[in-house]
Design a protein around this motif. Structure first.
Motif, PDB file in Angstrom:
ATOM      1  N   GLU A  64     -30.436   1.735  -1.789  1.00 13.53           N
ATOM      2  CA  GLU A  64     -30.692   3.073  -2.335  1.00 13.53           C
ATOM      3  C   GLU A  64     -29.722   3.341  -3.480  1.00 13.53           C
ATOM      4  O   GLU A  64     -28.603   2.856  -3.471  1.00 13.53           O
ATOM      5  CB  GLU A  64     -30.441   4.131  -1.253  1.00 13.53           C
ATOM      6  N   MET A 109     -23.651  -4.664   2.262  1.00 14.74           N
ATOM      7  CA  MET A 109     -22.842  -3.489   2.043  1.00 14.74           C
ATOM      8  C   MET A 109     -23.726  -2.309   1.628  1.00 14.74           C
ATOM      9  O   MET A 109     -23.647  -1.236   2.175  1.00 14.74           O
ATOM     10  CB  MET A 109     -21.814  -3.790   0.940  1.00 14.74           C
ATOM     11  N   SER A 110     -24.557  -2.425   0.616  1.00 19.46           N
ATOM     12  CA  SER A 110     -25.363  -1.273   0.212  1.00 19.46           C
ATOM     13  C   SER A 110     -26.759  -1.426   0.809  1.00 19.46           C
ATOM     14  O   SER A 110     -27.197  -2.522   1.155  1.00 19.46           O
ATOM     15  CB  SER A 110     -25.417  -1.189  -1.293  1.00 19.46           C
ATOM     16  N   ASP A 111     -27.485  -0.291   0.912  1.00 21.91           N
ATOM     17  CA  ASP A 111     -28.807  -0.364   1.535  1.00 21.91           C
ATOM     18  C   ASP A 111     -29.909  -0.355   0.490  1.00 21.91           C
ATOM     19  O   ASP A 111     -31.043  -0.063   0.793  1.00 21.91           O
ATOM     20  CB  ASP A 111     -28.952   0.802   2.531  1.00 21.91           C
ATOM     21  N   GLN A 148     -23.126  13.093  -3.669  1.00 23.65           N
ATOM     22  CA  GLN A 148     -22.392  12.543  -2.524  1.00 23.65           C
ATOM     23  C   GLN A 148     -21.113  11.859  -2.993  1.00 23.65           C
ATOM     24  O   GLN A 148     -20.065  11.987  -2.348  1.00 23.65           O
ATOM     25  CB  GLN A 148     -23.268  11.547  -1.762  1.00 23.65           C
ATOM     26  N   LEU A 149     -21.216  11.153  -4.111  1.00 18.91           N
ATOM     27  CA  LEU A 149     -20.047  10.496  -4.692  1.00 18.91           C
ATOM     28  C   LEU A 149     -19.005  11.542  -5.071  1.00 18.91           C
ATOM     29  O   LEU A 149     -17.822  11.408  -4.744  1.00 18.91           O
ATOM     30  CB  LEU A 149     -20.479   9.685  -5.914  1.00 18.91           C
ATOM     31  N   ILE A 156      -7.495  15.983   0.366  1.00 18.43           N
ATOM     32  CA  ILE A 156      -6.535  15.246   1.211  1.00 18.43           C
ATOM     33  C   ILE A 156      -5.195  15.138   0.498  1.00 18.43           C
ATOM     34  O   ILE A 156      -4.128  15.339   1.080  1.00 18.43           O
ATOM     35  CB  ILE A 156      -7.086  13.849   1.572  1.00 18.43           C
ATOM     36  N   VAL A 193     -13.236  15.371  -1.527  1.00 20.83           N
ATOM     37  CA  VAL A 193     -12.552  15.296  -0.226  1.00 20.83           C
ATOM     38  C   VAL A 193     -11.212  14.576  -0.403  1.00 20.83           C
ATOM     39  O   VAL A 193     -10.197  14.989   0.161  1.00 20.83           O
ATOM     40  CB  VAL A 193     -13.435  14.579   0.819  1.00 20.83           C
ATOM     41  N   ALA A 194     -11.204  13.495  -1.195  1.00 19.04           N
ATOM     42  CA  ALA A 194      -9.960  12.770  -1.453  1.00 19.04           C
ATOM     43  C   ALA A 194      -8.945  13.670  -2.148  1.00 19.04           C
ATOM     44  O   ALA A 194      -7.761  13.662  -1.809  1.00 19.04           O
ATOM     45  CB  ALA A 194     -10.238  11.533  -2.303  1.00 19.04           C
ATOM     46  N   GLY A 197     -18.724  14.561  -3.933  1.00 17.42           N
ATOM     47  CA  GLY A 197     -18.209  15.169  -2.698  1.00 17.42           C
ATOM     48  C   GLY A 197     -17.134  14.312  -2.055  1.00 17.42           C
ATOM     49  O   GLY A 197     -16.096  14.828  -1.622  1.00 17.42           O
ATOM     50  N   SER A 198     -17.354  13.008  -2.022  1.00 19.42           N
ATOM     51  CA  SER A 198     -16.361  12.090  -1.432  1.00 19.42           C
ATOM     52  C   SER A 198     -15.051  12.149  -2.206  1.00 19.42           C
ATOM     53  O   SER A 198     -13.972  12.133  -1.612  1.00 19.42           O
ATOM     54  CB  SER A 198     -16.886  10.664  -1.442  1.00 19.42           C
ATOM     55  N   ILE A 199     -15.170  12.205  -3.527  1.00 16.92           N
ATOM     56  CA  ILE A 199     -13.965  12.247  -4.363  1.00 16.92           C
ATOM     57  C   ILE A 199     -13.251  13.593  -4.196  1.00 16.92           C
ATOM     58  O   ILE A 199     -12.025  13.648  -4.142  1.00 16.92           O
ATOM     59  CB  ILE A 199     -14.322  11.959  -5.836  1.00 16.92           C
ATOM     60  N   ALA A 231     -26.966   5.264  -5.569  1.00 20.38           N
ATOM     61  CA  ALA A 231     -25.875   6.148  -5.145  1.00 20.38           C
ATOM     62  C   ALA A 231     -26.198   7.571  -5.562  1.00 20.38           C
ATOM     63  O   ALA A 231     -26.684   7.805  -6.664  1.00 20.38           O
ATOM     64  CB  ALA A 231     -24.583   5.689  -5.784  1.00 20.38           C
ATOM     65  N   ARG A 232     -25.997   8.513  -4.664  1.00 23.24           N
ATOM     66  CA  ARG A 232     -26.276   9.907  -4.997  1.00 23.24           C
ATOM     67  C   ARG A 232     -25.042  10.499  -5.663  1.00 23.24           C
ATOM     68  O   ARG A 232     -23.979  10.532  -5.050  1.00 23.24           O
ATOM     69  CB  ARG A 232     -26.609  10.688  -3.735  1.00 23.24           C
TER      70      ARG A 232
END
Lengths: 152, 76
Positions: free
Chosen positions: B5, B1-3, B11-12, B22, B18-19, B14-16, B7-8
């Motif tokens: 790296e 699942m994770s690579d 980016q986290l 929405i 976006v939610a 930003g994702s939230i 977590a940035r």
């Protein structure tokens, strides 16, 4: 219980349910996209898999709470048998589908959370569980909120 | 699942965000479709009923006045 839910929603039980259910249904689609990034199936230059996975967990916790709230309102206000019994003529099938899909949704969602947090040996089934949750969200939403919004 | 790296945070975040966007858009679209709440609808219906009652009252008064005028004309 009816009075409590009526008071909480200021008499707009169905409308509040429709709004909340629509929110979680749309977020469920977003969640699948996040995990597509998390599993490396979808590569985005501005979002790394680990960040996407973390976001999925955070948003998922919120979705779970809202879903349980909507389920509480539905079961507490409309009830299982009452909802089907008092459905308009021709609507019994749709209402029955909604009851089954909604109940299954809560069960699968709780099971998925248990797998993520405690039963990690079943982790390989998470993609399947996640897609099942999405499908059940869509079915539950279409059989109720969508009908309310566009069915008349 | 994770690579592997870390977590940035941006980016986290930003994702939230976006939610959150929405959610806001969904609320706006759905509430626009649903329309006014039950209290607003009931109030609008009450006002409509009051307007119709007032119009009926005015109509009755006008008819009474016309009848009175006719009677006076006949007497004259």
């Amino acid at each position: 219980m009816d009075d409590l839910i009526q008071d909480l929603t200021r008499g707009n039980v169905t409308e509040v349910k429709v709004v909340l259910a629509s929110i979680v249904a749309v977020l469920a689609v977003y969640q699948v996209l996040l995990m597509a990034v998390g599993y490396g199936k979808l590569r985005l230059p501005f979002l790394k898999p680990k960040a996407a996975s973390f976001a999925h967990r955070s948003i998922g916790d919120t979705i779970a709470l809202i879903t349980l709230l909507v389920a509480f309102m539905c079961w507490g206000y409309f009830e299982f048998s009452d909802g089907i019994e008092h459905a308009l003529p021709g609507e019994e099938g749709r209402v029955l589908l909604h009851v089954i899909a909604g109940t299954a949704l809560v069960g699968v969602l709780i099971f998925k959370i248990i797998v993520v947090r405690w039963w990690r040996s079943l982790g390989r089934f998470l993609p399947f569980l996640g897609l099942t949750v999405l499908g059940l969200f869509m079915l539950t939403w279409f059989s109720s909120a969508a009908d309310y919004l566009w069915g008349g | 699942m994770s690579d592997g790296e870390p977590a940035r945070p941006i980016q986290l975040l930003g994702s939230i965000l976006v939610a959150v966007a929405i959610v806001a858009i969904t609320i706006a679209l759905v509430t626009a479709k649903i329309g006014p709440d039950v209290y607003t609808r009931e109030r609008a219906e009450e006002l409509q009923d009051q307007i119709e009652e007032r119009q009926e009252l005015l109509e009755e008064r006008r008819e009474s006045r016309e009848e009175l005028l006719e009677e006076r004309n006949e007497n004259n």
